[in-house]
Scaffold this motif. Structure first.
Motif, mmCIF file in Angstrom:
data_model
loop_
_atom_site.group_PDB
_atom_site.id
_atom_site.type_symbol
_atom_site.label_atom_id
_atom_site.label_comp_id
_atom_site.label_asym_id
_atom_site.label_seq_id
_atom_site.Cartn_x
_atom_site.Cartn_y
_atom_site.Cartn_z
ATOM 1 N N GLU A 23 0.830 -1.218 0.000
ATOM 2 C CA GLU A 23 0.000 0.000 0.000
ATOM 3 C C GLU A 23 0.861 1.263 0.000
ATOM 4 N N GLN A 24 1.931 1.210 0.774
ATOM 5 C CA GLN A 24 2.828 2.366 0.807
ATOM 6 C C GLN A 24 3.466 2.586 -0.566
ATOM 7 N N PHE A 25 3.873 1.484 -1.173
ATOM 8 C CA PHE A 25 4.478 1.580 -2.504
ATOM 9 C C PHE A 25 3.474 2.171 -3.499
ATOM 10 N N GLU A 26 2.259 1.662 -3.440
ATOM 11 C CA GLU A 26 1.237 2.141 -4.371
ATOM 12 C C GLU A 26 1.007 3.642 -4.207
ATOM 13 N N ARG A 27 0.895 4.080 -2.958
ATOM 14 C CA ARG A 27 0.700 5.508 -2.683
ATOM 15 C C ARG A 27 1.811 6.345 -3.285
ATOM 16 N N ASN A 28 3.054 5.921 -3.026
ATOM 17 C CA ASN A 28 4.188 6.739 -3.468
ATOM 18 C C ASN A 28 4.391 6.673 -4.977
ATOM 19 N N ILE A 83 9.208 -6.095 -2.920
ATOM 20 C CA ILE A 83 9.187 -4.871 -2.112
ATOM 21 C C ILE A 83 10.356 -4.798 -1.142
ATOM 22 N N VAL A 84 10.914 -3.596 -1.010
ATOM 23 C CA VAL A 84 11.824 -3.310 0.105
ATOM 24 C C VAL A 84 11.351 -2.008 0.753
ATOM 25 N N PRO A 85 11.635 -1.815 2.052
ATOM 26 C CA PRO A 85 11.155 -0.605 2.701
ATOM 27 C C PRO A 85 11.742 0.669 2.104
ATOM 28 N N SER A 86 13.060 0.665 1.836
ATOM 29 C CA SER A 86 13.683 1.907 1.374
ATOM 30 C C SER A 86 14.866 1.597 0.467
ATOM 31 N N THR A 87 15.424 2.655 -0.117
ATOM 32 C CA THR A 87 16.594 2.511 -0.981
ATOM 33 C C THR A 87 17.750 1.851 -0.232
ATOM 34 N N ALA A 88 17.932 2.223 1.027
ATOM 35 C CA ALA A 88 19.045 1.644 1.798
ATOM 36 C C ALA A 88 18.863 0.137 1.966
ATOM 37 N N HIS A 89 17.614 -0.296 2.155
ATOM 38 C CA HIS A 89 17.372 -1.739 2.259
ATOM 39 C C HIS A 89 17.691 -2.418 0.924
ATOM 40 N N ALA A 90 17.352 -1.739 -0.171
ATOM 41 C CA ALA A 90 17.660 -2.311 -1.488
ATOM 42 C C ALA A 90 19.166 -2.492 -1.638
ATOM 43 N N PHE A 91 19.932 -1.518 -1.173
ATOM 44 C CA PHE A 91 21.391 -1.633 -1.296
ATOM 45 C C PHE A 91 21.926 -2.818 -0.486
ATOM 46 N N ALA A 92 21.350 -3.019 0.707
ATOM 47 C CA ALA A 92 21.813 -4.140 1.538
ATOM 48 C C ALA A 92 21.612 -5.456 0.788
ATOM 49 N N LEU A 93 20.505 -5.559 0.074
ATOM 50 C CA LEU A 93 20.237 -6.786 -0.684
ATOM 51 C C LEU A 93 21.067 -6.849 -1.971
ATOM 52 N N SER A 97 9.899 -3.561 -18.623
ATOM 53 C CA SER A 97 10.985 -4.090 -17.799
ATOM 54 C C SER A 97 10.388 -4.841 -16.623
ATOM 55 N N GLY A 98 11.233 -5.547 -15.910
ATOM 56 C CA GLY A 98 10.823 -6.122 -14.637
ATOM 57 C C GLY A 98 11.315 -5.198 -13.543
ATOM 58 N N ALA A 99 11.448 -5.719 -12.358
ATOM 59 C CA ALA A 99 12.017 -4.937 -11.262
ATOM 60 C C ALA A 99 12.747 -5.883 -10.328
ATOM 61 N N ASN A 100 13.950 -5.491 -9.941
ATOM 62 C CA ASN A 100 14.639 -6.269 -8.918
ATOM 63 C C ASN A 100 14.149 -5.865 -7.533
ATOM 64 N N PHE A 101 13.751 -4.608 -7.423
ATOM 65 C CA PHE A 101 13.190 -4.124 -6.162
ATOM 66 C C PHE A 101 12.071 -3.135 -6.454
ATOM 67 N N LEU A 102 11.101 -3.108 -5.543
ATOM 68 C CA LEU A 102 10.081 -2.062 -5.530
ATOM 69 C C LEU A 102 10.317 -1.317 -4.215
ATOM 70 N N VAL A 103 10.647 -0.048 -4.312
ATOM 71 C CA VAL A 103 11.029 0.686 -3.108
ATOM 72 C C VAL A 103 9.790 1.367 -2.522
ATOM 73 N N ALA A 104 9.372 0.897 -1.357
ATOM 74 C CA ALA A 104 8.091 1.343 -0.802
ATOM 75 C C ALA A 104 8.075 2.832 -0.486
ATOM 76 N N ASP A 105 9.149 3.342 0.096
ATOM 77 C CA ASP A 105 9.054 4.724 0.587
ATOM 78 C C ASP A 105 9.282 5.782 -0.484
#
Ligand code: SF4
Lengths: 217, 255, 475
Positions: C71-76, C245-255, C205-213
């Motif tokens: 839901e957060q991702f959709e909103r943003n 989904i990941v919570p934020s860009t920083a979480h995406a980097f960790a992965l 394209s696909g997506a490796n991550f969807l950044v929620a925030d």
């Protein structure tokens, strides 16, 4: 029921414990990023000069690096670069304010990118030492394709914009509105799709040349 | 590790050793006794249940788990000359019986007392073979369950290093599966064959006289393939070599 | 079902693959390099294990709060100007994408590699809608020319040797490449695809991550084809599984630190790009519309069952590179969208267990996949869970059930078992001479390929009992 309701409903139905508040979730998410130094590579040289660390990483990826004192020295350096690679004295240049007043000497510059543009000059928003990455954001004076269409991509990176780690860039991003595209460029385009053997210049630039400058004036 | 100097150890022979190569069981007893253990072989043991467990037949696997746990009650340790059977007991049993109120705790306690033999000898008993000599070269295959589920890697090598005259050769892909996989090797025989063929080639390239390992299933697979290929490599379970039996018949040789 | 189960059985496909020596050569060349590079990358990153624990915790956190983050991702994403679509099934996802293409009157669509796109059957759906589709990832380009499906999730064309690629390019490129070395062929593809990139109406394209925030989608590529796919066309469509989904860009980097090292042995891919909404007013380039299709297709079902941990998968491909079975039979023999260990867990979810029960069984459970998995997915445990379900649902063959039934009946009765094995080993001896048995009825799978050691006449228990009896021994 819409697909959206169904999917969210199914997720909620599968939950064993009661839903938590948004604050609690956010707190847990933040805690998952605690102590980032424990899960990322250190810089080489440790605690040394960021420019050094960046150059080492980027160099290992096949990015070439040149140090210049300031932006005014760029046109001469570019002439040398184009010469060395046997390219015509012509260049696509990003319409950035930083490049506006430069004296290009004998190099013919243009803004429109040809599909097979031989060489283009752009400006990085910042660099990341950990991975040797350049960061570019799309914008009115920053076309995305400038980083992808040319065979030679030449990027000016100011040393004072260097960040140590990916998290530092994420923090920077969090403070500003997202552009359409935020791009980390880590080495020239490459592929290992044929038998795992590495070939440069798959679709994007086969050559990535970074000009590190100490200042913009 | 602290252990009683003379713990009572129950040997689980494993169904393959029981039927195909009893000598491994006797070698195990010899080493355990040298290490100071009082060895018992409970008569109510059959198979650890792995074939059922790996085929998805959880009910039979759970039955055999209960039967085995009961058979070894009261002993200080349960020791097996097989990493994969030991892993079945250490990891499989507690999972199989996790929802059984009468058995879950027993299964966990049993798992905690259960060991693969080479790791038991080294880690628990601090044992090293003494005065053994064997003039040969050998290479060692790390069987998967022992290696990954139980951390068996350094212990057999540490003991083999004590055998005078034994030269260890490296094995390319020593930690790569040999293609046995229990029922896999007959259910998907052509795939298993392709895998064991590569393993046999690597063993032959090592140039060693002997191939050693800690799981009879894997050893039968590799030995059977090497023999079919006409290779001269002789195959033994690690405990046979440690017990000084490597001058006798290898797997597939008649006494 | 997006992926019709190919007609010959798994065993037949596997045997055909085993007989194909060129295939084996191709697999060895790529997986060999991948394995060595991953090992070097992990060795150079002492924090890998800690990073792996963090990555796993991040994925578990997201999976536990998937509704919140979607839901957060959709909103943003919506706030950034993208249109978010939801698809319960592959069919719904296909319909959404084709509808967008048809509404836009698209003639030419470029696509950057996405396994989710394969999973939902997008290539066929576009063809059925009469839309020209150009795959832009080099490997996808190769298999498009060959009319094939991917055989690996990172190197979709890894089943093809350079010689075979050269043949495809000679037939498919104008002018044909001048030589067979990878560099010349890559140049040839670069030339061939350039006009397509710039002439496409829609880029997918696909997506490796969807950044929620932020509402951004993130792609990682080495070639730069994703950006050339998503920038010039008027419309950019993203298809992504809801677990991305990941919570934020920083979480995406960790992965990302885990993903790239595990996949190719690099630290980051050459291009890590966040796509947030369509082009902004005044932007120099970029699409006017951005659509994001969030796809469930079995994922919410996994949330509630024993395959939940599989939702952690970040599609790095390490499990298949390190799989002894994959390395013998390659990806196509698996018959699903996803091959190798992760595919053997996912294909029964996507295509049903009845048609794919061989996949979780065709595994030695050696555990190397779990050992290299960057998010600690217990793949052998999950494969075993499928075996249990297959057994419970009666899908296992009758011969196996009967054989195992007899064995279990004996194994549950120790005295009888000992008697049977005493008789058994003596009977077994009759089939061989010397130390070996070369042919054994009912064990043809064994003796067709290898010899069987001939047992001595007496079992261990038998001998042991005798020696103890002589010694008047203990129990
Ligand atoms: S299961 Fe693990 S190793 Fe396999 S692709 Fe997924 S993340 Fe990678």
């Amino acid at each position: 029921m819409t697909a959206r309701d169904d999917i969210l409903g199914a997720i909620r139905a599968a939950r064993a414990t009661p839903a938590r508040t948004a604050e609690a979730i956010a707190a847990e998410a933040a805690s998952l990023l605690d102590a980032p130094e424990t899960t990322r590579p250190g810089l080489a040289p440790a605690a040394g000069d960021l420019a050094d660390a960046f150059a080492r990483k980027a160099g290992a990826l096949g990015t070439t690096i040149e140090h210049l004192p300031d932006i005014a020295a760029i046109p001469a350096a570019l002439r040398r670069y184009l010469d060395t690679h046997g390219l015509p004295a012509s260049l696509a240049v990003q319409p950035a304010a930083e490049f506006a007043g430069l004296d290009w000497g004998g190099v013919a510059i243009h803004r429109d990118l040809a599909p097979d543009e031989p060489a283009a000059l752009g400006l990085a928003l910042c660099g990341i030492a950990e991975s040797g990455s350049l960061v570019v954001h799309s914008g009115p004076d920053a076309p995305v394709l400038l980083s992808f269409l040319p065979l030679h991509h030449i990027v000016v990176l100011r040393v004072d914009t260097l960040l140590p780690h990916l998290e530092d860039y994420a923090a920077l991003m969090a403070k500003q509105a997202s552009p359409r595209n935020a791009i980390l460029i880590t080495g020239p385009s490459g592929t290992t799709d044929i038998e795992g053997s590495y070939v440069r210049g798959a679709h994007g630039p086969g050559f990535l040349h970074v000009i590190l400058t100490r200042s913009t004036d | 590790m602290s252990a009683k100097p003379h713990p009572r150890v129950g040997l689980f022979v494993t169904c393959l050793v029981d039927a195909i190569r009893p000598q491994i069981g006797f070698a195990a007893i010899q080493l355990l006794e040298e290490a100071g253990c009082i060895v018992e072989v409970p008569a109510a043991q059959t198979c650890c249940g792995q074939p059922a467990l790996n085929s998805g037949d959880d009910a039979d696997a759970a039955h055999l788990a209960r039967q085995t746990i009961a058979a070894f009650e009261g002993l200080d340790h349960v020791v097996l000359p097989s990493g994969s059977c030991a892993a079945t007991m250490v990891h499989g049993y507690p999972e199989l019986l996790a929802d059984d109120p009468d058995w879950a705790a027993r299964a966990r306690a049993f798992a905690a007392r259960t060991h693969e033999i080479t790791s038991f000898l080294v880690d628990v008993m601090g044992y090293r073979p003494q005065g053994r000599r064997l003039d040969a070269s050998a290479t060692y295959h790390d069987s998967c369950s022992g290696l990954r589920d139980l951390g068996v890697a350094a212990q057999p090598r540490a003991m083999l290093a004590e055998i005078e005259g034994l030269q260890m050769h490296g094995l390319e892909g020593n930690d790569v599966c040999c293609g046995f996989g229990g029922t896999f090797c007959v259910k998907y025989a052509p795939i298993s064959n392709a895998i064991v063929t590569e393993k046999a080639e690597a063993v032959e390239r090592s140039g060693a006289d002997l191939l050693l390992g800690g799981d009879l299933g894997c050893l039968m697979n590799m030995a059977g393939k090497l023999h079919r290929r006409g290779a001269r490599t002789r195959c033994f379970h690690t405990v046979e070599v440690l017990a000084g039996l490597a001058d006798g018949p290898a797997i597939g040789e008649e006494a | 079902m997006s992926h019709p189960i190919p007609q010959p059985s798994f065993k037949a496909r596997a045997e055909a693959a085993l007989a194909d020596r060129t295939l084996k050569l191709a697999i060895d060349r790529t997986t060999g390099t991948a394995e060595a590079k991953r090992a070097a990358a992990v060795a150079a990153f002492p924090e890998f294990d800690a990073a792996r624990r963090r990555g796993r915790a991040i994925k578990d956190h997201v999976i536990a709060h998937l509704d919140h983050y979607l839901e957060q991702f959709e909103r943003n994403a919506t706030a950034a100007g993208a249109k978010v679509h939801w698809a319960r099934t592959d069919a719904e996802a296909r319909a959404i994408v084709t509808r967008i293409c048809l509404d836009a009157d698209a003639k030419l669509v470029t696509r950057a590699k996405s396994m989710l796109g394969e999973e939902i059957g997008l290539p066929h759906a576009l063809a059925d809608a009469g839309i020209e589709r150009v795959e832009t990832d080099l490997a996808e380009h190769i298999i498009q020319l060959a009319g094939e499906a991917p055989s690996h999730i990172i190197w979709p064309a890894m089943h093809r040797t350079r010689e075979q690629v050269a043949e495809l390019f000679r037939a498919g490129h104008q002018p044909p490449p001048a030589a067979e070395d990878p560099a010349t062929m890559v140049q040839s593809a670069r030339r061939a695809l350039r006009a397509k990139f710039l002439g496409a109406d829609i880029g997918i394209s696909g997506a490796n991550f969807l950044v929620a925030d932020t509402g951004a989608t993130c792609t990682v590529t080495n070639e730069g084809n994703a950006e050339l796919t998503t920038t010039p066309p008027r419309i950019h469509i993203v298809t992504a599984g809801i677990e991305k989904i990941v919570p934020s860009t920083a979480h995406a980097f960790a992965l990302l630190r885990l993903l790239v090292r595990s996949a190719t042995g690099g630290e980051l891919t050459q291009y890590t790009t966040f796509h947030c909404g369509p082009k902004r007013p005044g932007d120099a380039d970029g699409p006017e519309e951005m659509h994001i299709v969030l796809v469930d297709n079995g994922r919410t079902r996994m949330l509630g069952d024993e395959f939940r941990e599989m939702l952690r998968c970040i599609r790095c491909g390490a499990c298949m590179n390190h799989c002894v079975v994959y390395r013998q039979i390659g990806g196509h023999a698996y018959g699903g969208t996803y091959p190798g260990p992760m595919g053997s867990v996912l294909t029964p979810v996507l295509d049903g267990l009845a048609g794919s029960r061989d996949l979780p069984n065709a595994c030695t459970l050696n555990g190397r996949c779990e050992e290299v998995c960057p998010v600690g997915i217990p793949l052998p445990t999950l494969l075993r869970a499928w075996r249990s379900r297959s057994w419970r649902e009666g899908l296992e063959p009758g011969t196996l059930r009967a054989g195992l039934g007899v064995w279990a009946m004996l194994a549950r009765r120790p005295a009888l078992y000992r008697l049977a094995s005493r008789i058994g080993v003596r009977a077994l001896r009759l089939f061989g001479r010397g130390g070996w048995i070369a042919r054994l009825p009912l064990a043809g799978g064994w003796t067709r390929y290898r010899d069987m050691p001939r047992p001595p006449g007496r079992t261990f228990m038998d001998q042991y009992r005798r020696t103890r009896a002589q010694k008047g021994g203990r129990r």
